[in-house]
Motif scaffolding. Structure first.
Motif, short mmCIF file in Angstrom:
data_model
loop_
_atom_site.label_atom_id
_atom_site.label_comp_id
_atom_site.label_asym_id
_atom_site.label_seq_id
_atom_site.Cartn_x
_atom_site.Cartn_y
_atom_site.Cartn_z
N THR A 151 1.00 -1.45 -0.30
CA THR A 151 0.22 -0.14 -0.05
C THR A 151 1.24 1.28 0.09
OG1 THR A 151 -1.94 -1.22 1.20
CG2 THR A 151 -1.92 1.25 1.00
N TYR A 152 1.78 0.86 1.04
CA TYR A 152 2.62 2.03 0.39
C TYR A 152 3.21 2.31 -0.40
CZ TYR A 152 7.39 4.42 1.94
OH TYR A 152 8.61 5.92 1.72
N LEU A 153 4.08 1.40 -1.23
CA LEU A 153 4.50 1.43 -2.19
C LEU A 153 3.70 1.92 -3.90
CD1 LEU A 153 6.44 1.01 -4.43
CD2 LEU A 153 5.78 -1.64 -3.93
N GLN A 154 2.57 1.84 -3.35
CA GLN A 154 1.44 2.25 -4.46
C GLN A 154 1.50 3.51 -4.23
OE1 GLN A 154 -0.04 -0.04 -7.36
NE2 GLN A 154 -0.45 2.57 -7.35
N LYS A 155 0.77 3.72 -2.98
CA LYS A 155 0.70 5.38 -3.01
C LYS A 155 1.81 6.78 -3.05
CE LYS A 155 -1.93 5.31 1.52
NZ LYS A 155 -2.21 5.82 2.58
N ARG A 156 3.00 5.65 -3.48
CA ARG A 156 3.81 6.43 -3.98
C ARG A 156 3.75 7.05 -5.44
NH1 ARG A 156 7.77 10.46 -3.09
NH2 ARG A 156 9.14 10.23 -4.57
N LEU A 157 4.19 5.62 -5.88
CA LEU A 157 3.84 5.88 -7.56
C LEU A 157 2.41 6.27 -8.02
CD1 LEU A 157 4.32 1.23 -7.48
CD2 LEU A 157 5.55 2.96 -8.79
N ASP A 158 1.86 6.38 -7.18
CA ASP A 158 0.97 7.42 -7.41
C ASP A 158 0.90 8.64 -7.42
OD1 ASP A 158 -1.19 4.56 -8.04
OD2 ASP A 158 -2.03 5.20 -6.04
N LYS A 159 1.59 8.88 -6.17
CA LYS A 159 2.07 9.87 -6.52
C LYS A 159 2.57 10.81 -6.97
CE LYS A 159 4.19 13.53 -2.92
NZ LYS A 159 4.82 13.56 -1.39
N VAL A 160 3.74 9.99 -7.27
CA VAL A 160 5.04 10.86 -8.55
C VAL A 160 4.08 10.62 -10.31
CG1 VAL A 160 7.22 10.14 -9.58
CG2 VAL A 160 7.32 10.15 -7.00
#
Length: 204
Positions: free
Chosen positions: A133-142
């Motif tokens: 979930t943390y990784l996906q949020k980073r990908l979505d943000k960038v």
């Protein structure tokens, strides 16, 4: 032109992200592989007694993240500025924390140690949910498709980690399809795709 010699077991493991950076860069290197049976005879060549290590014109670099980070900065796979580099480092360190949480379950599942899988499964599932979930949020943000504004060395490290996770857990793709798509995106990069398709696969 520097001479690069990467020393590691004949497996993907901790050296694979570095191999992928070198292939992506089109950089010739000596891919020195050895078996676990050969390791006792080779171990003395490592100043830390561990592998992998990278030799660059007489200098030795140890620890997989340090090796891959060095190669990333050398071949244009670093962040665009200090903040992006810090974010890449942060995500890789967070991934290491996830592995520490997931390792007890995975070690039993692979038969390396004995234990109760059912007792450890909830903690493993919780660690996966938190990390992916943390990784996906980073990908979505960038929004670039990667963990920084462009492809970085960190993406190769994470893609290989996801590949390994899929080898042990057949529910990863079902539970985290966007994460698996991210892995495929990294593996589809020029020169890397050809290497991935031809390499000898290993569970680790």
């Amino acid at each position: 032109m520097p001479h690069y010699k990467l020393n590691y077991f004949d497996a993907r493991g901790y050296a694979e992200a570095a191999r992928m950076v070198l292939h992506y860069a089109g950089q010739e290197f000596e891919d020195n592989r050895f078996t676990h049976e050969q390791w006792p005879e080779i171990k003395h060549r490592s100043q830390t007694g561990k592998a992998p290590w990278l030799e660059v014109d007489g200098e030795h670099i140890y620890e997989s993240a340090a090796i891959t980070r060095y190669l990333g900065h050398t071949f244009g796979l670093a962040g665009k500025d200090a903040m992006e580099n810090a974010q890449i480092d942060s995500i890789i360190d967070t991934y290491k924390d996830f592995l520490n949480d997931a390792r007890p379950f995975l070690m039993i599942k692979t038969g390396h140690v004995k234990g109760n899988l059912d007792e450890l499964k909830p903690k493993y599932d919780e660690a996966c949910e938190r990390w992916y979930t943390y990784l996906q949020k980073r990908l979505d943000k960038v929004g670039s498709g990667f963990i920084a504004s462009k492809l970085s060395w960190g993406d190769f490290s994470l893609a290989e980690g996801i590949k390994t996770a899929q080898n042990f857990d057949d529910q990863i793709e079902k539970k985290y399809p966007k994460i698996v798509e991210y892995k495929k995106r990294v593996h589809s990069q020029p020169k890397v795709k050809e290497y991935v398709e031809k390499r000898t696969d290993s569970i680790l």
